[in-house]
Design a protein around this motif. Structure first.
Motif, PDB file in Angstrom:
ATOM      1  N   PRO A   1      -3.630 -55.348 -75.920  1.00 14.61           N
ATOM      2  CA  PRO A   1      -4.412 -55.080 -77.129  1.00 14.61           C
ATOM      3  C   PRO A   1      -3.588 -55.091 -78.406  1.00 14.61           C
ATOM      4  N   ASN A   2      -2.258 -55.212 -78.313  1.00 10.95           N
ATOM      5  CA  ASN A   2      -1.433 -55.198 -79.525  1.00 10.95           C
ATOM      6  C   ASN A   2      -1.847 -56.277 -80.509  1.00 10.95           C
ATOM      7  N   LYS A   3      -2.123 -57.461 -80.001  1.00  7.48           N
ATOM      8  CA  LYS A   3      -2.532 -58.563 -80.874  1.00  7.48           C
ATOM      9  C   LYS A   3      -3.834 -58.218 -81.609  1.00  7.48           C
ATOM     10  N   LEU A   4      -4.762 -57.616 -80.891  1.00 10.03           N
ATOM     11  CA  LEU A   4      -6.027 -57.196 -81.500  1.00 10.03           C
ATOM     12  C   LEU A   4      -5.777 -56.135 -82.564  1.00 10.03           C
ATOM     13  N   PHE A   5      -4.995 -55.099 -82.229  1.00 12.32           N
ATOM     14  CA  PHE A   5      -4.725 -54.029 -83.185  1.00 12.32           C
ATOM     15  C   PHE A   5      -4.008 -54.561 -84.418  1.00 12.32           C
ATOM     16  N   ASP A   6      -3.038 -55.451 -84.219  1.00 13.51           N
ATOM     17  CA  ASP A   6      -2.322 -56.040 -85.357  1.00 13.51           C
ATOM     18  C   ASP A   6      -3.272 -56.857 -86.236  1.00 13.51           C
ATOM     19  N   HIS A   7      -4.162 -57.598 -85.603  1.00 17.36           N
ATOM     20  CA  HIS A   7      -5.143 -58.399 -86.346  1.00 17.36           C
ATOM     21  C   HIS A   7      -6.054 -57.500 -87.180  1.00 17.36           C
ATOM     22  N   LEU A   8      -6.537 -56.414 -86.588  1.00 15.27           N
ATOM     23  CA  LEU A   8      -7.418 -55.499 -87.319  1.00 15.27           C
ATOM     24  C   LEU A   8      -6.692 -54.851 -88.487  1.00 15.27           C
ATOM     25  N   ARG A   9      -5.448 -54.452 -88.271  1.00  9.62           N
ATOM     26  CA  ARG A   9      -4.678 -53.847 -89.360  1.00  9.62           C
ATOM     27  C   ARG A   9      -4.491 -54.835 -90.506  1.00  9.62           C
ATOM     28  N   GLU A  10      -4.182 -56.085 -90.158  1.00  9.78           N
ATOM     29  CA  GLU A  10      -3.995 -57.108 -91.190  1.00  9.78           C
ATOM     30  C   GLU A  10      -5.313 -57.399 -91.908  1.00  9.78           C
ATOM     31  N   MET A  11      -6.386 -57.501 -91.144  1.00  7.34           N
ATOM     32  CA  MET A  11      -7.700 -57.815 -91.694  1.00  7.34           C
ATOM     33  C   MET A  11      -8.146 -56.773 -92.727  1.00  7.34           C
ATOM     34  N   TYR A  12      -7.812 -55.507 -92.475  1.00  9.33           N
ATOM     35  CA  TYR A  12      -8.235 -54.424 -93.356  1.00  9.33           C
ATOM     36  C   TYR A  12      -7.114 -53.911 -94.260  1.00  9.33           C
ATOM     37  N   GLY A  13      -5.954 -54.575 -94.245  1.00  8.58           N
ATOM     38  CA  GLY A  13      -4.854 -54.191 -95.117  1.00  8.58           C
ATOM     39  C   GLY A  13      -4.283 -52.819 -94.799  1.00  8.58           C
ATOM     40  N   MET A  14      -4.275 -52.477 -93.535  1.00 14.73           N
ATOM     41  CA  MET A  14      -3.782 -51.162 -93.121  1.00 14.73           C
ATOM     42  C   MET A  14      -2.294 -51.229 -92.822  1.00 14.73           C
ATOM     43  N   LYS A  15      -1.612 -50.142 -93.137  1.00 14.80           N
ATOM     44  CA  LYS A  15      -0.170 -50.105 -92.931  1.00 14.80           C
ATOM     45  C   LYS A  15       0.222 -49.294 -91.704  1.00 14.80           C
ATOM     46  N   SER A  16      -0.726 -48.618 -91.068  1.00 15.55           N
ATOM     47  CA  SER A  16      -0.355 -47.784 -89.927  1.00 15.55           C
ATOM     48  C   SER A  16      -1.470 -47.757 -88.878  1.00 15.55           C
ATOM     49  N   ASP A  17      -1.064 -47.398 -87.679  1.00 15.89           N
ATOM     50  CA  ASP A  17      -2.045 -47.213 -86.607  1.00 15.89           C
ATOM     51  C   ASP A  17      -2.908 -45.989 -86.865  1.00 15.89           C
ATOM     52  N   ALA A  18      -2.400 -45.037 -87.634  1.00 11.75           N
ATOM     53  CA  ALA A  18      -3.202 -43.860 -87.981  1.00 11.75           C
ATOM     54  C   ALA A  18      -4.429 -44.281 -88.798  1.00 11.75           C
ATOM     55  N   GLN A  19      -4.231 -45.203 -89.721  1.00 10.83           N
ATOM     56  CA  GLN A  19      -5.360 -45.709 -90.505  1.00 10.83           C
ATOM     57  C   GLN A  19      -6.343 -46.459 -89.611  1.00 10.83           C
ATOM     58  N   LEU A  20      -5.815 -47.235 -88.686  1.00  8.02           N
ATOM     59  CA  LEU A  20      -6.664 -47.965 -87.752  1.00  8.02           C
ATOM     60  C   LEU A  20      -7.448 -46.990 -86.880  1.00  8.02           C
TER      61      LEU A  20
END
Length: 79
Positions: free
Chosen positions: A13-32
């Protein structure tokens, strides 16, 4: 695809999580985690392989992002 215990066999799921963070301009997993109505340690444990991504989290990702469930599963399975 499900494993022998009936759990979704989603391994990367790392690729998915990284994609979502990039898509929403998030800088941390806490924001995700906040976006996905979960806690940051859950995201961390999934990233580290200690937990599997759950069907409930897949649905939450779909509901929050409008990403098709098939695409979510596909992104998790990519190596």
């Amino acid at each position: 695809m499900k494993d022998k215990n009936g759990h979704w066999a989603i391994h990367m799921p790392n690729k998915l999580f990284d994609h979502l963070r990039e898509m929403y301009g998030m800088k941390s997993d806490a924001q995700l985690a906040y976006l996905l109505n979960t806690r940051a340690p859950v995201i961390s444990r999934i990233r580290n392989g200690a937990l599997r991504i759950t069907p409930a989290l897949i649905i939450e990702i779909h509901e929050q992002t409008n990403m098709p469930i098939a695409r979510i599963k596909e992104m998790c399975d990519e190596k």
